[in-house]
Scaffold this motif. Sequence first.
Motif, PDB file in Angstrom:
ATOM      1  N   ASP A   1      23.564  11.911   9.285  1.00  0.00           N
ATOM      2  CA  ASP A   1      24.140  10.613   8.943  1.00  0.00           C
ATOM      3  C   ASP A   1      23.177   9.926   7.977  1.00  0.00           C
ATOM      4  O   ASP A   1      22.049   9.588   8.347  1.00  0.00           O
ATOM      5  CB  ASP A   1      24.331   9.775  10.209  1.00  0.00           C
ATOM      6  CG  ASP A   1      24.859   8.374   9.923  1.00  0.00           C
ATOM      7  OD1 ASP A   1      25.133   8.057   8.750  1.00  0.00           O
ATOM      8  OD2 ASP A   1      24.999   7.594  10.890  1.00  0.00           O
TER       9      ASP A   1
ATOM     10  N   GLU B   1      19.111  11.283  16.194  1.00  0.00           N
ATOM     11  CA  GLU B   1      20.334  10.816  15.529  1.00  0.00           C
ATOM     12  C   GLU B   1      21.517  10.905  16.490  1.00  0.00           C
ATOM     13  O   GLU B   1      22.295   9.948  16.632  1.00  0.00           O
ATOM     14  CB  GLU B   1      20.597  11.647  14.281  1.00  0.00           C
ATOM     15  CG  GLU B   1      21.862  11.249  13.538  1.00  0.00           C
ATOM     16  CD  GLU B   1      22.070  12.075  12.285  1.00  0.00           C
ATOM     17  OE1 GLU B   1      23.205  12.550  12.092  1.00  0.00           O
ATOM     18  OE2 GLU B   1      21.108  12.254  11.508  1.00  0.00           O
ATOM     19  N   MET B   2      21.665  12.038  17.169  1.00  0.00           N
ATOM     20  CA  MET B   2      22.768  12.217  18.104  1.00  0.00           C
ATOM     21  C   MET B   2      22.631  11.329  19.341  1.00  0.00           C
ATOM     22  O   MET B   2      23.615  10.988  19.979  1.00  0.00           O
ATOM     23  CB  MET B   2      22.848  13.685  18.537  1.00  0.00           C
ATOM     24  CG  MET B   2      23.186  14.645  17.407  1.00  0.00           C
ATOM     25  SD  MET B   2      24.796  14.288  16.645  1.00  0.00           S
ATOM     26  CE  MET B   2      25.890  14.714  17.999  1.00  0.00           C
ATOM     27  N   ALA B   3      21.392  10.933  19.659  1.00  0.00           N
ATOM     28  CA  ALA B   3      21.147  10.084  20.828  1.00  0.00           C
ATOM     29  C   ALA B   3      21.417   8.610  20.558  1.00  0.00           C
ATOM     30  O   ALA B   3      21.396   7.795  21.476  1.00  0.00           O
ATOM     31  CB  ALA B   3      19.712  10.262  21.313  1.00  0.00           C
TER      32      ALA B   3
ATOM     33  N   GLN C   1      17.408  15.373  14.287  1.00  0.00           N
ATOM     34  CA  GLN C   1      18.765  15.713  14.734  1.00  0.00           C
ATOM     35  C   GLN C   1      19.043  15.187  16.136  1.00  0.00           C
ATOM     36  O   GLN C   1      20.094  14.609  16.411  1.00  0.00           O
ATOM     37  CB  GLN C   1      18.957  17.223  14.678  1.00  0.00           C
ATOM     38  CG  GLN C   1      18.981  17.792  13.266  1.00  0.00           C
ATOM     39  CD  GLN C   1      18.815  19.303  13.227  1.00  0.00           C
ATOM     40  OE1 GLN C   1      18.462  19.922  14.242  1.00  0.00           O
ATOM     41  NE2 GLN C   1      19.058  19.904  12.077  1.00  0.00           N
ATOM     42  N   GLU C   2      18.082  15.366  17.037  1.00  0.00           N
ATOM     43  CA  GLU C   2      18.285  14.945  18.424  1.00  0.00           C
ATOM     44  C   GLU C   2      18.346  13.426  18.553  1.00  0.00           C
ATOM     45  O   GLU C   2      19.194  12.876  19.264  1.00  0.00           O
ATOM     46  CB  GLU C   2      17.170  15.501  19.318  1.00  0.00           C
ATOM     47  CG  GLU C   2      17.169  17.004  19.462  1.00  0.00           C
ATOM     48  CD  GLU C   2      18.385  17.533  20.204  1.00  0.00           C
ATOM     49  OE1 GLU C   2      18.983  16.793  21.001  1.00  0.00           O
ATOM     50  OE2 GLU C   2      18.741  18.715  19.991  1.00  0.00           O
TER      51      GLU C   2
ATOM     52  N   ARG D   1      19.314   8.163  24.612  1.00  0.00           N
ATOM     53  CA  ARG D   1      20.747   8.308  24.858  1.00  0.00           C
ATOM     54  C   ARG D   1      21.218   7.336  25.948  1.00  0.00           C
ATOM     55  O   ARG D   1      22.263   6.706  25.828  1.00  0.00           O
ATOM     56  CB  ARG D   1      21.056   9.753  25.243  1.00  0.00           C
ATOM     57  CG  ARG D   1      22.515  10.168  25.091  1.00  0.00           C
ATOM     58  CD  ARG D   1      22.745  11.604  25.523  1.00  0.00           C
ATOM     59  NE  ARG D   1      21.669  12.505  25.139  1.00  0.00           N
ATOM     60  CZ  ARG D   1      21.548  13.058  23.944  1.00  0.00           C
ATOM     61  NH1 ARG D   1      22.445  12.815  23.012  1.00  0.00           N
ATOM     62  NH2 ARG D   1      20.538  13.864  23.671  1.00  0.00           N
TER      63      ARG D   1
END
Length: 288
Positions: free
Chosen positions: A148, A104-106, A101-102, A72
Amino acid sequence: MTFRTRRAVLREILAGDKCLRPASVYDAISLRIAEDIGFEVGMFGGSAASLAVLGDPDIALITLTELAEQMRRMARAATLPVLVDADHGYGNALNVRRTVQELEMAGAAGLTIEDTLLPQAYGVSKQQLISHDEGVGKIRAALQARGDSSLVIVGRTGAASITSVDDAIVRARAYQAEGVDALMFTGVKTRAELEAISAATTLPIVLGGPTEEMADWDFLAAQRVRIAVQGHAPIAAATQAIFATLQAVRDGAAPKELQGLASSDLMDWVTRAALVKQRAADVLGLKK
């Protein structure tokens, strides 16, 4: 550049006809430098992550939360697409879902999930693999977890050096059948082994640690290798520089006597000092 755009760039690289050397990156500054000097893609390796975050060797001590938070920070600092070594997904197939999931969001552009048994089993010094079926389950979970669809999922196997090249091919074909975007192989030692792998699969290949025999970029490209990872020298170079500087200070060197320091111009460049001053003038009323 949005995360989706970064992922599109990585997909273009995998769909291309060249073999690229990725920049080994591990923090905000290393990624920013890699982007500024023209690298097309970064590789955030598990060993580099463990060193940067924990100061520990690559023995599966780093956690998913620590890895994702470091990614991130990097994604905030630069827009260069980053392929993340997500190791074994930090647990079983359900843990793999959260890993995807983590990351991807990062802001990861892509990630690899491998079939190595991690952490190391009790009483066994030799590296081991999880079963074929468990490996497939992890890949399936990774693909299902994607929010995504542009996030690149790479199925990775270390079978070539642990069991056999034939096993590596069987596993890779199974991951390919599940729908991964690319395949990563480690432990491939000869051109003949790589040619056999390339002939038995159809997806783009990420190759870990090509040997001297294979270090021909036209040959690698012809075998569909699109990214060839060549270790993680930048963090080793940074470690040496920090050690030498601190040792010199401890030995009594004056600031002017220190060698190998970044110039003020370079520090201003990598910290975007001019942009920060402009922003301060715009919103704080400060003079540039």
